[in-house]
Design a protein around this motif. Structure first.
Motif, PDB file in Angstrom:
ATOM      1  N   UNK A 147       0.854  -1.191   0.000  1.00 42.73           N
ATOM      2  CA  UNK A 147       0.000   0.000   0.000  1.00 42.73           C
ATOM      3  C   UNK A 147       0.885   1.235   0.000  1.00 42.73           C
ATOM      4  N   UNK A 148       0.678   2.075  -1.009  1.00 43.01           N
ATOM      5  CA  UNK A 148       1.400   3.353  -1.107  1.00 43.01           C
ATOM      6  C   UNK A 148       0.386   4.460  -0.825  1.00 43.01           C
ATOM      7  N   UNK A 149       0.584   5.145   0.294  1.00 43.65           N
ATOM      8  CA  UNK A 149      -0.340   6.222   0.674  1.00 43.65           C
ATOM      9  C   UNK A 149       0.001   7.495  -0.103  1.00 43.65           C
ATOM     10  N   UNK A 150      -0.996   8.064  -0.785  1.00 49.82           N
ATOM     11  CA  UNK A 150      -0.839   9.302  -1.555  1.00 49.82           C
ATOM     12  C   UNK A 150      -1.621  10.412  -0.840  1.00 49.82           C
ATOM     13  N   UNK A 151      -0.937  11.523  -0.555  1.00 51.01           N
ATOM     14  CA  UNK A 151      -1.603  12.624   0.131  1.00 51.01           C
ATOM     15  C   UNK A 151      -1.470  13.909  -0.670  1.00 51.01           C
ATOM     16  N   UNK A 152      -2.449  14.779  -0.459  1.00 42.20           N
ATOM     17  CA  UNK A 152      -2.419  16.089  -1.112  1.00 42.20           C
ATOM     18  C   UNK A 152      -1.439  16.998  -0.387  1.00 42.20           C
ATOM     19  N   UNK A 153      -0.714  17.806  -1.144  1.00 41.08           N
ATOM     20  CA  UNK A 153       0.227  18.767  -0.569  1.00 41.08           C
ATOM     21  C   UNK A 153      -0.530  20.028  -0.140  1.00 41.08           C
ATOM     22  N   UNK A 154      -0.171  20.573   1.033  1.00 42.46           N
ATOM     23  CA  UNK A 154      -0.787  21.812   1.526  1.00 42.46           C
ATOM     24  C   UNK A 154       0.320  22.771   1.951  1.00 42.46           C
ATOM     25  N   UNK A 155      -0.030  24.059   2.010  1.00 39.51           N
ATOM     26  CA  UNK A 155       0.916  25.092   2.462  1.00 39.51           C
ATOM     27  C   UNK A 155       0.387  25.703   3.755  1.00 39.51           C
ATOM     28  N   UNK A 156       1.256  25.874   4.725  1.00 36.66           N
ATOM     29  CA  UNK A 156       0.864  26.422   6.022  1.00 36.66           C
ATOM     30  C   UNK A 156       1.912  27.415   6.502  1.00 36.66           C
ATOM     31  N   UNK A 157       1.435  28.516   7.050  1.00 33.62           N
ATOM     32  CA  UNK A 157       2.334  29.528   7.615  1.00 33.62           C
ATOM     33  C   UNK A 157       2.579  29.228   9.088  1.00 33.62           C
ATOM     34  N   UNK A 158       3.839  29.241   9.467  1.00 32.42           N
ATOM     35  CA  UNK A 158       4.236  28.984  10.847  1.00 32.42           C
ATOM     36  C   UNK A 158       4.753  30.291  11.450  1.00 32.42           C
ATOM     37  N   UNK A 159       4.087  30.783  12.519  1.00 34.40           N
ATOM     38  CA  UNK A 159       4.536  32.017  13.201  1.00 34.40           C
ATOM     39  C   UNK A 159       5.731  31.704  14.082  1.00 34.40           C
ATOM     40  N   UNK A 160       6.730  32.598  14.034  1.00 34.97           N
ATOM     41  CA  UNK A 160       7.945  32.401  14.821  1.00 34.97           C
ATOM     42  C   UNK A 160       8.070  33.556  15.830  1.00 34.97           C
ATOM     43  N   UNK A 193       9.386  27.374   2.585  1.00 34.76           N
ATOM     44  CA  UNK A 193       9.358  28.447   1.594  1.00 34.76           C
ATOM     45  C   UNK A 193       9.580  29.779   2.316  1.00 34.76           C
ATOM     46  N   UNK A 194      10.734  30.387   2.080  1.00 31.98           N
ATOM     47  CA  UNK A 194      11.063  31.655   2.748  1.00 31.98           C
ATOM     48  C   UNK A 194      12.071  31.431   3.861  1.00 31.98           C
ATOM     49  N   UNK A 195      12.362  32.496   4.590  1.00 35.50           N
ATOM     50  CA  UNK A 195      13.346  32.443   5.662  1.00 35.50           C
ATOM     51  C   UNK A 195      12.898  33.359   6.799  1.00 35.50           C
ATOM     52  N   UNK A 250      10.700  39.409  10.096  1.00 33.28           N
ATOM     53  CA  UNK A 250       9.763  38.563   9.357  1.00 33.28           C
ATOM     54  C   UNK A 250       9.407  37.394  10.276  1.00 33.28           C
ATOM     55  N   UNK A 251       8.217  37.448  10.820  1.00 36.71           N
ATOM     56  CA  UNK A 251       7.886  36.540  11.913  1.00 36.71           C
ATOM     57  C   UNK A 251       7.097  35.298  11.481  1.00 36.71           C
ATOM     58  N   UNK A 252       7.139  34.955  10.223  1.00 39.13           N
ATOM     59  CA  UNK A 252       6.480  33.712   9.801  1.00 39.13           C
ATOM     60  C   UNK A 252       7.157  33.168   8.547  1.00 39.13           C
ATOM     61  N   UNK A 253       7.058  31.854   8.420  1.00 43.51           N
ATOM     62  CA  UNK A 253       7.557  31.180   7.213  1.00 43.51           C
ATOM     63  C   UNK A 253       6.475  30.228   6.729  1.00 43.51           C
ATOM     64  N   UNK A 254       6.490  29.958   5.453  1.00 46.03           N
ATOM     65  CA  UNK A 254       5.528  29.017   4.869  1.00 46.03           C
ATOM     66  C   UNK A 254       6.211  27.671   4.668  1.00 46.03           C
ATOM     67  N   UNK A 255       5.492  26.623   5.006  1.00 49.64           N
ATOM     68  CA  UNK A 255       5.999  25.272   4.737  1.00 49.64           C
ATOM     69  C   UNK A 255       4.966  24.544   3.871  1.00 49.64           C
ATOM     70  N   UNK A 256       5.486  23.685   3.023  1.00 48.59           N
ATOM     71  CA  UNK A 256       4.621  22.932   2.116  1.00 48.59           C
ATOM     72  C   UNK A 256       4.921  21.449   2.262  1.00 48.59           C
ATOM     73  N   UNK A 257       3.857  20.706   2.407  1.00 49.00           N
ATOM     74  CA  UNK A 257       4.037  19.270   2.536  1.00 49.00           C
ATOM     75  C   UNK A 257       2.704  18.570   2.647  1.00 49.00           C
ATOM     76  N   UNK A 258       2.752  17.301   2.981  1.00 48.52           N
ATOM     77  CA  UNK A 258       1.523  16.532   3.122  1.00 48.52           C
ATOM     78  C   UNK A 258       0.784  16.973   4.376  1.00 48.52           C
TER      79      UNK A 258
END
Length: 422
Positions: free
Chosen positions: A324-337, A408-410, A359-367
């Protein structure tokens, strides 16, 4: 003259008594003999007797088989007779004293064959009469058919622990069977059975085939003939080895999707083969599970034997692996630092440090399953204070990608360094 007369008188007087009343005595003997004959005839009178189940022998069967036809007896394979004769002659007779024959060359248009019964002994045949109760043998005629069918080896039992049976070989692997068309048409294969219980070495034996339908039902018919009455069978027996399975995918899922997890059962398999061949096999690699363009989970069952080198087999228990190979949709989320999420290492005791995040947030993309669990603490952000100069220091923190997401970003941070005496 007187003397002669006297002598004759003397002779009569001296005659034995056995000769007296001779006529009556002879009459008595004759009467006694006649009585004896009468008693004998009464005791050994003519009687009848029924003898059952005399086997019928077929003769001139080539009158039918020579025309590429076969026959099946539907009735009359045994026959009953009524015999008549003297009691002393027939009292001890049974079915073994008679011969019943059906001449197949005399078959009628209704497929009936007359049955003739005779006594085995000519002397007995002259003393009895025979009446056949039902003097007809009935048959069904059918065209003969010939087909070639594969030979399948069926094993029973289990080889010894730590061993496995390889692919059995039958020679020949095809045999030709002939018989009634309706029977032959139902045959799917020939089977030979080999007992492999507790075996540690290769098994070589000769087996008699049996015929079965596609449903596994035995086909039993005495009219079947086949060209190979004995099949040579070899069953190789190998020492086994347990190895892990490794699975990789090929291709890329559809845009915006990714492979999140690969699971499979079993995770190891038992292989068998020549020691020189299997000693260097450390794992089984399966790398052809295609996920190209997929937006949903991929599930498949793989035949493990396809991925093994020649001469290597797999046990029945490990023959297939479910993947079984699990396939998931990719999403983007902003993380506040926040500044509290950044650790300042190697601080000097005579300096004061003040952090300001521009710059107090970065975006991450993943499952989604992975991204939902990420917090700023997951980045393990840190600054080495020993490398900071007096005054304001602007630092861009590069946040590395995770195993299940990309950044995504720094994050840009200003660190103001002042002395504690100010």
């Amino acid at each position: 003259m007187r003397n002669n007369t006297e002598n004759n008188g003397d002779i009569r007087k001296n005659k034995p008594k056995i000769y007296s009343n001779l006529g009556l005595k002879l009459l008595s003997v004759v009467l006694g003999f006649l009585v004896w004959l009468l008693v004998l005839n009464i005791d050994d009178s003519a009687v009848t007797k029924t003898i059952s189940n005399i086997p019928v022998t077929l003769v001139n069967t080539d009158a039918i088989t020579s025309q590429n036809q076969l026959f099946t007896i539907t009735s009359g394979d045994t026959v009953d007779v009524v015999i008549k004769g003297r009691k002393s002659v027939i009292s001890n007779l049974d079915a073994s004293d008679f011969k019943a024959t059906a001449d197949m060359s005399k078959i009628s248009i209704t497929n009936a064959v007359p049955i003739a019964v005779t006594a085995n002994s000519n002397s007995i045949a002259k003393k009895i009469s025979i009446t056949v109760v039902d003097n007809v043998l009935s048959v069904e005629l059918e065209a003969e058919k010939s087909v070639s069918v594969p030979v399948k080896v069926v094993t029973t039992g289990e080889v010894a622990s730590g061993y496995t049976a390889g692919n059995s070989v039958a020679a020949p692997n095809l045999i030709t069977v002939k018989g009634p068309s309706s029977v032959v048409s139902s045959i799917d294969r020939a089977e030979v059975t080999v007992d492999i219980k507790d075996a540690k070495d290769d098994i070589t034996t000769n087996c008699t085939p049996s015929f079965v339908t596609s449903d596994g039902e035995k086909v039993s018919d005495e009219t079947l003939t086949y060209d190979e009455v004995s099949i040579a069978v070899t069953v190789p027996v190998y020492k086994t080895k347990n190895i892990p399975i490794k699975i990789a995918v090929i291709g890329e899922p559809a845009d915006g999707y990714a492979v999140s997890q690969i699971t499979f059962v079993p995770e190891t398999i038992d292989i068998g083969g020549d020691a020189a061949v299997i000693k260097d096999i450390q794992q089984l690699e399966i790398n052809d599970v295609d996920v190209s363009g997929c937006t949903e989970d991929v599930e498949t069952t793989l035949d493990v034997s396809k991925y093994l080198p020649d001469g290597v087999v797999v046990t029945k228990e490990s023959a297939y692996v479910n993947v079984k190979v699990a396939i998931e949709k990719m999403v983007t989320r902003n993380i506040a630092i926040k500044t509290s999420d950044i650790k300042l290492n190697n601080k000097q005791s005579d300096y004061r440090y003040e952090l300001v995040i521009k710059e107090n947030s970065v975006a991450i993309k993943g499952m989604s399953s992975a991204v939902s669990k990420i917090t700023a603490k997951s980045f393990h952000l840190a600054i080495d204070a020993s490398e900071l100069s007096y005054g304001e220091n602007t630092i861009t923190l590069d946040i590395p990608d995770g195993s299940s997401y990309t950044v995504q970003g720094s994050c840009t941070v200003t660190v103001k360094v002042t002395s504690t005496g100010q």
